[in-house]
Design a protein around this motif. Structure first.
Motif, mmCIF file in Angstrom:
data_model
loop_
_atom_site.group_PDB
_atom_site.id
_atom_site.type_symbol
_atom_site.label_atom_id
_atom_site.label_comp_id
_atom_site.label_asym_id
_atom_site.label_seq_id
_atom_site.Cartn_x
_atom_site.Cartn_y
_atom_site.Cartn_z
ATOM 1 N N ALA A 187 18.024 -12.647 88.139
ATOM 2 C CA ALA A 187 18.065 -12.889 86.804
ATOM 3 C C ALA A 187 17.190 -11.796 85.975
ATOM 4 O O ALA A 187 17.467 -11.194 84.988
ATOM 5 C CB ALA A 187 17.790 -14.246 86.336
ATOM 6 N N PHE A 245 18.818 -8.330 85.970
ATOM 7 C CA PHE A 245 19.835 -8.176 84.886
ATOM 8 C C PHE A 245 19.103 -8.310 83.516
ATOM 9 O O PHE A 245 20.150 -8.169 82.671
ATOM 10 C CB PHE A 245 21.026 -9.514 84.905
ATOM 11 C CG PHE A 245 21.914 -9.160 86.249
ATOM 12 C CD1 PHE A 245 22.929 -8.318 86.164
ATOM 13 C CD2 PHE A 245 21.790 -10.245 87.271
ATOM 14 C CE1 PHE A 245 23.827 -8.161 87.513
ATOM 15 C CE2 PHE A 245 22.467 -10.075 88.418
ATOM 16 C CZ PHE A 245 23.492 -8.957 88.530
ATOM 17 N N LEU A 290 17.658 -10.915 82.107
ATOM 18 C CA LEU A 290 18.041 -12.251 81.663
ATOM 19 C C LEU A 290 16.821 -13.190 81.692
ATOM 20 O O LEU A 290 16.877 -14.446 80.920
ATOM 21 C CB LEU A 290 19.157 -12.948 82.555
ATOM 22 C CG LEU A 290 20.380 -12.296 82.288
ATOM 23 C CD1 LEU A 290 21.383 -12.904 83.316
ATOM 24 C CD2 LEU A 290 21.064 -12.117 80.663
ATOM 25 N N PRO A 307 26.150 -12.176 88.590
ATOM 26 C CA PRO A 307 25.538 -12.799 87.294
ATOM 27 C C PRO A 307 25.953 -14.409 87.400
ATOM 28 O O PRO A 307 25.238 -15.208 87.113
ATOM 29 C CB PRO A 307 26.246 -11.860 86.082
ATOM 30 C CG PRO A 307 26.440 -10.679 86.609
ATOM 31 C CD PRO A 307 26.941 -10.919 87.975
ATOM 32 N N THR A 310 23.880 -15.830 89.841
ATOM 33 C CA THR A 310 22.593 -16.133 89.579
ATOM 34 C C THR A 310 22.340 -17.444 88.678
ATOM 35 O O THR A 310 21.708 -18.027 88.881
ATOM 36 C CB THR A 310 22.221 -14.665 89.143
ATOM 37 O OG1 THR A 310 22.352 -13.811 90.104
ATOM 38 C CG2 THR A 310 20.928 -14.874 88.417
ATOM 39 N N VAL A 311 23.166 -17.391 87.604
ATOM 40 C CA VAL A 311 22.927 -18.611 86.705
ATOM 41 C C VAL A 311 23.225 -19.669 87.367
ATOM 42 O O VAL A 311 22.479 -20.652 87.168
ATOM 43 C CB VAL A 311 24.115 -18.333 85.346
ATOM 44 C CG1 VAL A 311 24.121 -19.687 84.680
ATOM 45 C CG2 VAL A 311 23.758 -17.056 84.526
ATOM 46 N N SER A 324 22.285 -15.533 77.254
ATOM 47 C CA SER A 324 22.170 -14.129 77.222
ATOM 48 C C SER A 324 23.121 -13.333 78.265
ATOM 49 O O SER A 324 23.523 -12.564 78.020
ATOM 50 C CB SER A 324 20.737 -13.976 77.807
ATOM 51 O OG SER A 324 19.660 -14.444 76.890
ATOM 52 N N ALA A 325 23.508 -14.278 79.295
ATOM 53 C CA ALA A 325 24.450 -13.669 80.354
ATOM 54 C C ALA A 325 25.771 -13.496 79.572
ATOM 55 O O ALA A 325 26.453 -12.288 79.833
ATOM 56 C CB ALA A 325 24.404 -14.517 81.399
ATOM 57 N N ARG A 353 25.441 -10.588 76.881
ATOM 58 C CA ARG A 353 25.551 -9.387 77.110
ATOM 59 C C ARG A 353 26.788 -8.861 78.051
ATOM 60 O O ARG A 353 26.906 -7.610 78.626
ATOM 61 C CB ARG A 353 24.610 -9.052 78.154
ATOM 62 C CG ARG A 353 22.970 -9.170 77.469
ATOM 63 C CD ARG A 353 21.788 -9.370 78.519
ATOM 64 N NE ARG A 353 20.469 -9.515 78.012
ATOM 65 C CZ ARG A 353 19.616 -8.553 78.103
ATOM 66 N NH1 ARG A 353 19.662 -7.467 79.211
ATOM 67 N NH2 ARG A 353 18.533 -8.846 77.428
ATOM 68 N N LEU A 374 27.945 -9.823 80.902
ATOM 69 C CA LEU A 374 27.699 -9.887 82.191
ATOM 70 C C LEU A 374 28.715 -10.772 83.030
ATOM 71 O O LEU A 374 29.246 -10.250 84.074
ATOM 72 C CB LEU A 374 26.358 -10.252 82.714
ATOM 73 C CG LEU A 374 25.240 -9.242 82.220
ATOM 74 C CD1 LEU A 374 23.761 -9.765 82.320
ATOM 75 C CD2 LEU A 374 25.197 -7.907 82.790
ATOM 76 N N LEU A 414 32.134 -18.242 84.632
ATOM 77 C CA LEU A 414 30.876 -18.950 84.741
ATOM 78 C C LEU A 414 31.363 -20.672 84.795
ATOM 79 O O LEU A 414 30.678 -21.337 85.751
ATOM 80 C CB LEU A 414 29.956 -18.851 83.436
ATOM 81 C CG LEU A 414 28.687 -19.507 83.459
ATOM 82 C CD1 LEU A 414 27.845 -19.164 84.707
ATOM 83 C CD2 LEU A 414 27.955 -19.453 82.354
#
Length: 315
Positions: free
Chosen positions: A75, A78, A80, A125, A128-129, A149-150, A153, A155, A161
């Protein structure tokens, strides 16, 4: 040296040997201070800046093959989150992870779940989240900010997601499932309507939905009785004739296109209300914004009810 330059100044012993160096040449560089050993089988070239990326690269080189920076470390790569005190890595389930200087998580990485960021192999990304939520490393408002934020941006796209979160939740158990349950609610404001342009916008949308108000719209334009353009707001609720002005130096948006008080006065003449909000209004415990909206909406609701009753009596 070319290999080390691509790796923030770090090089593994296996890489040096593969490049044609001998054990005696490596020992000479260590003895003369050209290199210094920072982990088992990992060296850093003298003079390399002690950056966050270097520490992550050292951890990846010291770990088993196919190690990837993950969780809060990914994160941070990236942009974040803030870097954790110790780099966090994901390694293969059966790999040996007995090395110092990193916190390891054992899990397989499927196709598309790893990428290169800042010349470092890390989780994608979306992964990662999902990992941060599953491990409960970020919760509540911090998790919302990570997701927003992800997405802001670009990402990761909201459907990707949501799909990654659902797949992880189906395979998870116990504490991981509880953390992923919190993640399921985070993308709600992104599922329909115009996407938010910044994390504060997404936070505002969550509050409006939770309070039962209509969703805010982006790029709301206001015209006068003659169709002449008056102002444009990044965020507003046309149904309620409410525009929001976000007062903060921390974020670029939402921004409100109001250059002077005259334009603001003109908006009020046209029946619009401008509400100034800041980061404190977007905190979970803050109720000032709701009270302000209730104050604006209540008289308009009463006027509509009176008109409705008047039409019923006339009929």
């Amino acid at each position: 040296m070319r290999i080390a330059a691509r790796q923030w100044g770090a090089i593994a012993r296996r890489q040096a040997l593969k490049a044609g160096m001998t054990s005696h040449q490596i020992a000479h560089r260590l003895r003369t201070g050209q290199w210094r050993q920072v982990a088992r089988g990992v060296y850093v070239v003298a003079g390399a800046p002690n950056r966050f990326e270097l520490q992550v690269m050292i951890a990846c080189l010291a770990g088993p093959p196919s190690s990837a920076a993950s969780h809060l470390t990914a994160a941070a790569l990236f942009g974040l989150a803030k870097p954790p005190a110790v780099p966090q890595l994901t390694i293969a389930p059966r790999a040996s992870g007995r090395f110092k200087g990193a916190e390891t998580f054992r899990a397989p990485l499927g196709p598309g779940e790893a990428c290169i960021r800042s010349r470092i192999r890390c989780t994608s990304p979306a992964r990662t989240v999902v990992d941060c939520a599953a491990a409960s490393l970020v919760e509540g408002e911090a998790l919302w900010d990570l997701v927003d934020s992800a997405l802001c941006r670009k990402l990761v796209r909201p459907p990707r997601l949501v799909r990654a979160s659902g797949e992880a939740w189906a395979a998870a158990r116990g504490r991981r499932r509880r953390g992923l349950g919190n993640l399921e609610r985070a993308p709600d404001v992104w599922r329909s309507g115009a996407p938010a342009g910044s994390p504060p916008e997404a936070r505002l949308q969550r509050k409006l939905i939770g309070w039962g108000f209509p969703r805010a719209e982006r790029q709301v334009e206001v015209f006068d009785e003659n169709g002449k353009f008056v102002a444009r707001a990044d965020v507003g609720i046309p149904e309620l004739k409410v525009l929001f002005e976000y007062d903060s130096d921390e974020h670029h948006g939402p921004r409100f296109w109001l250059a002077d008080d005259a334009r603001k006065d003109r908006l009020e003449e046209l029946g619009w209300t401008v509400i100034v909000i800041d980061r404190f209004d977007l905190r979970p415990s803050s109720t000032r914004l709701k009270e302000e909206l209730d104050r604006v909406v209540a008289p308009r609701f009463l006027r509509k009810e009176r008109k409705k009753r008047g039409r019923q009596l006339a009929a």
